[in-house]
Design an enzyme around this catalytic site. Structure first.
Site, PDB file in Angstrom:
ATOM      1  N   LYS A  11       0.712  -1.248  -0.119  1.00 46.98           N
ATOM      2  CA  LYS A  11       0.033  -0.015   0.043  1.00 46.98           C
ATOM      3  C   LYS A  11       0.868   1.269  -0.070  1.00 46.98           C
ATOM      4  CE  LYS A  11      -3.820  -2.164   2.623  1.00 46.98           C
ATOM      5  NZ  LYS A  11      -4.584  -2.213   3.904  1.00 46.98           N
ATOM      6  N   PHE A  59     -15.651   4.615   7.965  1.00 46.47           N
ATOM      7  CA  PHE A  59     -14.464   4.945   7.446  1.00 46.47           C
ATOM      8  C   PHE A  59     -14.033   4.696   6.228  1.00 46.47           C
ATOM      9  CE2 PHE A  59     -14.079   0.497   9.506  1.00 46.47           C
ATOM     10  CZ  PHE A  59     -13.446  -0.263   8.412  1.00 46.47           C
ATOM     11  N   ARG A  94      -0.855 -14.520   4.994  1.00 48.43           N
ATOM     12  CA  ARG A  94      -1.567 -13.884   5.970  1.00 48.43           C
ATOM     13  C   ARG A  94      -0.928 -13.849   7.528  1.00 48.43           C
ATOM     14  NH1 ARG A  94      -6.253 -11.052   4.697  1.00 48.43           N
ATOM     15  NH2 ARG A  94      -6.910 -10.880   7.060  1.00 48.43           N
ATOM     16  N   THR A 100      -5.004  -7.487  11.275  1.00 49.93           N
ATOM     17  CA  THR A 100      -5.557  -6.375  10.453  1.00 49.93           C
ATOM     18  C   THR A 100      -5.042  -4.947  11.262  1.00 49.93           C
ATOM     19  OG1 THR A 100      -7.504  -7.400   9.335  1.00 49.93           O
ATOM     20  CG2 THR A 100      -7.382  -4.865   9.420  1.00 49.93           C
ATOM     21  N   ARG A 111       2.554  -6.323   9.387  1.00 49.70           N
ATOM     22  CA  ARG A 111       1.852  -4.979   9.937  1.00 49.70           C
ATOM     23  C   ARG A 111       2.253  -4.729  11.300  1.00 49.70           C
ATOM     24  NH1 ARG A 111      -4.085  -7.456   7.796  1.00 49.70           N
ATOM     25  NH2 ARG A 111      -4.019  -6.405   5.532  1.00 49.70           N
ATOM     26  N   ASN A 125      -1.682  -0.525   7.440  1.00 48.81           N
ATOM     27  CA  ASN A 125      -0.929  -1.572   7.803  1.00 48.81           C
ATOM     28  C   ASN A 125       0.043  -1.970   6.483  1.00 48.81           C
ATOM     29  OD1 ASN A 125      -3.050  -2.417   6.162  1.00 48.81           O
ATOM     30  ND2 ASN A 125      -4.288  -3.452   7.819  1.00 48.81           N
ATOM     31  N   HIS A 128      -1.715  -5.179   1.535  1.00 46.98           N
ATOM     32  CA  HIS A 128      -3.254  -6.147   1.629  1.00 46.98           C
ATOM     33  C   HIS A 128      -2.759  -7.429   1.345  1.00 46.98           C
ATOM     34  CE1 HIS A 128      -7.131  -7.192   0.295  1.00 46.98           C
ATOM     35  NE2 HIS A 128      -6.742  -7.854  -0.837  1.00 46.98           N
TER      36      HIS A 128
HETATM   37  N1  UDP Z   1      -9.650  -1.085   8.216  1.00 48.96           N
HETATM   38  C1  UDP Z   1      -9.383  -0.021   9.057  1.00 48.96           C
HETATM   39  N2  UDP Z   1     -10.216  -0.014  10.116  1.00 48.96           N
HETATM   40  C2  UDP Z   1     -10.962  -1.121  10.380  1.00 48.96           C
HETATM   41  C3  UDP Z   1     -11.156  -2.477   9.721  1.00 48.96           C
HETATM   42  C4  UDP Z   1     -10.232  -2.192   8.326  1.00 48.96           C
HETATM   43  O1  UDP Z   1      -8.660   1.136   8.843  1.00 48.96           O
HETATM   44  O2  UDP Z   1     -11.428  -1.039  11.660  1.00 48.96           O
HETATM   45  C5  UDP Z   1      -8.617  -1.095   6.944  1.00 48.96           C
HETATM   46  C6  UDP Z   1      -7.415  -1.652   7.120  1.00 48.96           C
HETATM   47  O3  UDP Z   1      -6.407  -0.884   6.076  1.00 48.96           O
HETATM   48  C7  UDP Z   1      -7.775  -3.069   6.442  1.00 48.96           C
HETATM   49  C8  UDP Z   1      -8.704  -2.687   5.371  1.00 48.96           C
HETATM   50  O4  UDP Z   1      -9.540  -1.702   5.940  1.00 48.96           O
HETATM   51  O5  UDP Z   1      -6.411  -3.498   5.947  1.00 48.96           O
HETATM   52  C9  UDP Z   1      -9.523  -3.847   4.872  1.00 48.96           C
HETATM   53  O6  UDP Z   1     -10.365  -4.331   6.005  1.00 48.96           O
HETATM   54  P1  UDP Z   1     -10.368  -6.074   6.186  1.00 48.96           P
HETATM   55  O7  UDP Z   1     -11.245  -6.078   7.161  1.00 48.96           O
HETATM   56  O8  UDP Z   1     -10.410  -6.808   4.819  1.00 48.96           O
HETATM   57  O9  UDP Z   1      -8.783  -6.447   6.510  1.00 48.96           O
HETATM   58  P2  UDP Z   1      -7.545  -7.172   6.055  1.00 48.96           P
HETATM   59  O10 UDP Z   1      -8.179  -8.397   5.255  1.00 48.96           O
HETATM   60  O11 UDP Z   1      -6.952  -6.238   5.171  1.00 48.96           O
HETATM   61  O12 UDP Z   1      -6.846  -7.585   6.993  1.00 48.96           O
HETATM   62 MG    MG Z   2      -9.687  -8.238   3.589  1.00 50.43          MG
END
Ligand code: UDP
Ligand code: MG
Length: 170
Positions: A11, A59, A94, A100, A111, A125, A128
């Protein structure tokens, strides 16, 4: 044990913090193969489609700005998109990526080591990582054309395009 592919994005915060090399090195520990890679500026449409599952979150618009690198501007407003393939690639990648929320992520995960939470509460973070194989398919088909992937991974079809304008080297 299944052969899987997944989408990884470095990112804009990862690009700005000059973490590309570190992230690729960490990801290489699990010996997955890169079958597609490109750098691109993310359009609003692509950002919204990528995160459509989160469209009802408060958000969402900040998340769309974040993946476009809007707060960073030139020359950091881009992502490095990669498609990896290998045995159990998704769970392995992952795990290296970490949770996350960077505060909850294992400190030695990508992350955990490099992420932060902004004053607006967005989890920056740095990476992706697709979370399951159906999400991976949707995301890879969204970010890449079939000819940009060096292996045949999903069904394709031939179409004849007429009057398509294309830029070529002069
Ligand atoms: N995100 C955030 N706040 C939250 C949840 C998600 O800022 O409470 C952002 C974060 O950058 C995350 C992205 O949204 O990587 C996508 O969310 P997801 O739940 O899909 O998490 P990921 O699969 O990236 O771990
Ligand atoms: Mg996701």
């Amino acid at each position: 044990m299944a052969i899987e592919q997944l989408l990884i994005l470095i990112k804009p915060d990862g690009i700005k913090k000059s973490l590309t090399g570190n992230i690729l090195t960490k990801l290489s520990e699990v010996r997955m193969v890169i079958i597609g890679a490109k750098v691109l500026k993310v359009s609003e449409k692509l950002a919204e489609e990528h995160y459509y599952q989160l469209r009802d979150k408060p958000f969402f618009s900040e998340l769309v700005d974040y993946i476009q690198g809007k707060i960073y501007g030139e020359p950091w407003n881009r992502v490095l998109a990669l498609v990896y393939q290998g045995e159990d690639a998704i769970s392995k990648m992952r795990k290296i990526a970490g949770a996350t929320n960077p505060e909850e992520a294992d400190p030695v995960s990508i992350r955990g080591a490099y992420g932060r939470i902004t004053t607006h509460g967005i989890y920056e973070n740095v990476i992706h990582c697709s979370s399951d194989s159906s999400e991976a398919k949707r995301e890879i088909e969204l970010w890449f054309e079939p000819e940009e992937i060096v292996k045949s991974i999903y069904p394709t079809k031939k179409v004849v395009l007429e009057k398509e304008e294309k830029t070529i080297w002069a």
